[in-house]
Design a protein around this motif. Structure first.
Motif: not given
Length: 213
Positions: A129-141
């Motif tokens: 979960a933490d990896d998925v959430l981190h990658r989602s936030r990273r993508a949105c830059v």
């Protein structure tokens, strides 16, 4: 108050809330999209979240009850949202808030949404979960146009993945939203274990196929 339920075939989550909570979220999403210079499309896919919650509190999706006490019940409304869509919508709303004036209520609504999505992710995939959430936030830059251009193909790919494998590939799928993904794939990094090759999305531009939630 917002809450979640996991869907049985791992396609996404059901977002639930009473009418007041969903109406607040609906208005908040519209305001962020209207005021944001980050979300450049007036018909943005982020507005899909507002559409979904409006359909929910209008009673056109799922309806249930929340029990406060033995003799007190509150009607609640729910709607299913695909995992890649919910993750990107949530992360992009947070990113867009950094460029517009916000107040305490705006922050409270956003934190509640993030809390519910994060809790659903941890319930569905405790390790990843933490990896998925981190990658989602990273993508949105990345520029909005980039996210808009790749979202549909990623959703089709996720839908067409066997239900038992959906959550297992979700971390790698969210990585493909990152604008660096195309560069890495072209350089041959797609041979890295677990990285989805760019060619996997070549046939994923059609409308969403029928699927079970």
């Amino acid at each position: 108050m917002l809450e979640f339920k996991l869907t049985p075939h791992h396609a996404g989550l059901s977002l639930w809330g009473d009418r007041a909570a969903l109406e607040r979220l609906h208005g908040f999403v519209h305001r962020v999209v209207e005021e944001s210079d980050v979300i450049v499309d007036e018909e943005s896919f982020v507005l899909g979240l507002a559409y979904d919650v409006r359909k929910a509190f209008e009673g056109q999706r799922s309806v249930g009850e929340r029990s406060h006490f033995d003799d007190e019940h509150c009607r609640i409304y729910g709607v299913e949202i695909l995992w890649p869509v919910m993750l990107i919508q949530t992360a992009l709303l947070r990113h867009a808030m950094g460029f517009i004036p916000t107040n305490a209520l705006d922050q409270a609504i956003m934190y509640e949404l993030e809390y519910v999505v994060g809790s659903a992710a941890r319930a569905a995939m405790p390790v990843a979960a933490d990896d998925v959430l981190h990658r989602s936030r990273r993508a949105c830059v990345a520029p909005y146009e980039h996210l808009d251009s790749v979202l549909n193909s990623r959703c089709v790919y996720y839908i067409e993945t066997a239900p038992g494998k959906r959550l297992k590939i979700l971390p790698e799928l969210m990585e493909t939203f990152d604008p660096m993904y195309a560069f890495l794939a072209k350089q041959g990094a797609a041979r890295r274990h677990g990285l989805i090759p760019a060619s996997a999305f070549d046939a994923c531009e059609a409308d969403w196929p029928d699927f079970e939630w």
